[in-house]
Design a protein around this motif. Structure first.
Motif, short mmCIF file in Angstrom:
data_model
loop_
_atom_site.label_atom_id
_atom_site.label_comp_id
_atom_site.label_asym_id
_atom_site.label_seq_id
_atom_site.Cartn_x
_atom_site.Cartn_y
_atom_site.Cartn_z
N CYS A 84 10.86 -1.58 39.06
CA CYS A 84 10.28 -2.66 38.26
C CYS A 84 10.10 -2.15 36.83
N GLN A 108 14.64 -13.64 28.65
CA GLN A 108 15.74 -13.35 29.57
C GLN A 108 15.91 -11.84 29.63
N LEU A 109 15.81 -11.30 30.85
CA LEU A 109 16.01 -9.87 31.07
C LEU A 109 17.31 -9.68 31.83
N SER A 110 18.18 -8.86 31.28
CA SER A 110 19.46 -8.55 31.90
C SER A 110 19.49 -7.07 32.24
N ARG A 123 22.39 -8.23 36.76
CA ARG A 123 21.32 -9.09 37.25
C ARG A 123 20.63 -9.71 36.04
N VAL A 124 20.47 -11.03 36.05
CA VAL A 124 19.84 -11.72 34.94
C VAL A 124 18.68 -12.55 35.46
N THR A 125 17.53 -12.39 34.81
CA THR A 125 16.35 -13.18 35.14
C THR A 125 15.92 -13.92 33.89
N THR A 126 15.76 -15.24 34.00
CA THR A 126 15.33 -16.04 32.87
C THR A 126 14.00 -16.70 33.23
N LEU A 127 13.03 -16.58 32.33
CA LEU A 127 11.70 -17.15 32.55
C LEU A 127 11.35 -18.09 31.41
N ASP A 146 1.87 -9.80 40.78
CA ASP A 146 2.62 -8.97 41.71
C ASP A 146 1.89 -7.63 41.84
#
Length: 167
Positions: A84, A108-110, A123-127, A146
């Motif tokens: 993490c 956006q974290l890639s 891996r891409v996370t968009t919030l 978390d």
């Protein structure tokens, strides 16, 4: 010795650390690169743990601007299946222009890395996060916290302080 260990938490941690990918290779990632994209009203980031070394400015940080966004990229090294990353975002100083998205913040974290078998993964996370005023009751955010990620970050911070001789 390891097969005689009965501690369920330790065994569970070791299983996650040495988890296997579907192709049978070790589930770790190597040569990781992270990129966080935020609005220009995000002036800087501070790395507080995970993916990229000790706390502070991430190793090899590069900052780019394009359109209404600011991008922060850094090297992450090796990743385990439960890595993490913790970051603190610093807002730009007032007078630096109007906010691109006044009602919410898009982040956006890639993460890009290679598997032990040589496969490249992204891996891409968009919030989309609402902007909270200082009068907002932060306690209402606790149910979404978390706890495992926070615990892992606190342990990493304590180890980094102990290794650096800080109290």
């Amino acid at each position: 010795q390891a097969e005689s260990c009965k501690d369920a938490n330790l065994l569970d941690s070791l299983r996650r650390l040495y988890a296997r990918a579907p192709d049978g290779s070790v589930g770790m990632g190597f040569g990781a690169q992270f990129e966080l994209t935020a609005g220009r009203d995000c002036e800087a980031i501070e790395h507080i743990g995970g993916g990229g070394g000790a706390a502070g400015e991430p190793e090899g940080l590069s900052v780019r601007e394009c359109g209404g966004a600011r991008s922060f990229a850094w090297e992450g090294g090796s990743l385990t299946p439960h890595t993490c990353v913790g970051l603190t975002l610093t807002p730009a100083k007032k007078g630096g222009g109007a906010s691109v998205m006044p009602q919410h913040q898009l982040l956006q974290l890639s993460a890009r890395y290679s598997t032990a078998g040589g496969r490249r993964v992204r891996r891409v996370t968009t919030l989309r996060l609402p902007r909270l005023t200082q009068s907002y009751d932060a306690k209402s955010l606790l149910p979404a916290l978390d706890q495992q990620a926070v615990a892992a970050l606190l342990v990493r911070q304590a180890v980094a302080k102990a290794n650096s001789g800080a109290s």
